[in-house]
Design an enzyme around this catalytic site. Sequence first.
Site, short mmCIF file in Angstrom:
data_model
loop_
_atom_site.label_atom_id
_atom_site.label_comp_id
_atom_site.label_asym_id
_atom_site.label_seq_id
_atom_site.Cartn_x
_atom_site.Cartn_y
_atom_site.Cartn_z
N CYS A 106 0.84 -1.21 0.00
CA CYS A 106 0.00 0.00 0.00
C CYS A 106 0.87 1.26 0.00
CB CYS A 106 -0.99 -0.05 1.16
SG CYS A 106 -2.36 1.09 0.93
N HIS A 209 -3.96 -5.02 0.73
CA HIS A 209 -3.44 -5.40 2.04
C HIS A 209 -3.48 -6.91 2.24
CE1 HIS A 209 -2.63 -1.56 4.07
NE2 HIS A 209 -3.59 -1.08 3.30
N GLU A 211 -1.81 -8.71 4.25
CA GLU A 211 -1.66 -9.10 5.66
C GLU A 211 -3.01 -9.20 6.37
OE1 GLU A 211 -1.26 -6.13 4.51
OE2 GLU A 211 -2.17 -4.73 5.94
#
Length: 232
Positions: A106, A209, A211
């Site tokens: 990001c 994202h 994660e």
Amino acid sequence: MKTRIGIIICGLENNRQYVTDAYIQAVKSAGGLPLVLPLVKSKPTILEYVTLCDGFLFCGGGDITPLLFGESPSFGIGNTDITLDLFQIRLMKTVLSSQKPVLAICRGMQILNVACNGTIYQDLNETTFDTMNHMQASLSRKDISHKVVFEPKSKLHQLLGNFAYTNSYHHQAIHHLGKDLVVSAFTGDGIIEGIEMPSRTFVVGVQWHPESMLESAPNMKQLFHALIYYSK
Ligand code: MN
């Protein structure tokens, strides 16, 4: 010792430096040793961090000060912190000189692009073409929002296949691509969602994202496994 992954702080708030836990857990569960790298101004200290760690994870966060990519601020720009920007850009340049691996997520991907002299759309309203809404409104960051297509022969294609459905939490995007970078992922509206530096073994940026998606989309673990694999 496990492979040492330097996780660069996401931001500063109330005189505190912080990293969102999901990044630390993603590195840990992929078998790496997470080390949080704080903001420091000293160039020799930054060089020591780069020597210490085997690979680097640049995380999400706020906007980048437009002056740092040669633009005046537009009305669409969000919160910026030039001290953080300068630190992260300096660290990124030092890591790239070292040839060590990078996963940039990001804002991290935008830092990678700016460190290579690229530019950013300060807000998606500034594109000359129509885009979808890349700031998703779902309650959970696990939720998917759009399709991302990967370029054949790219690292992202090797790891994730022809395409993936991802989340999307950005109001900015890469405009002019930085030196030595290639686009490896994009959405149907033409927004760049992934970049890579082919001259390095593993320097990959993603706009979404991963994660936050490790439970809902376990293939996203491949990105963290790859960072650790190439950092060994
Ligand atoms: Mn997006």
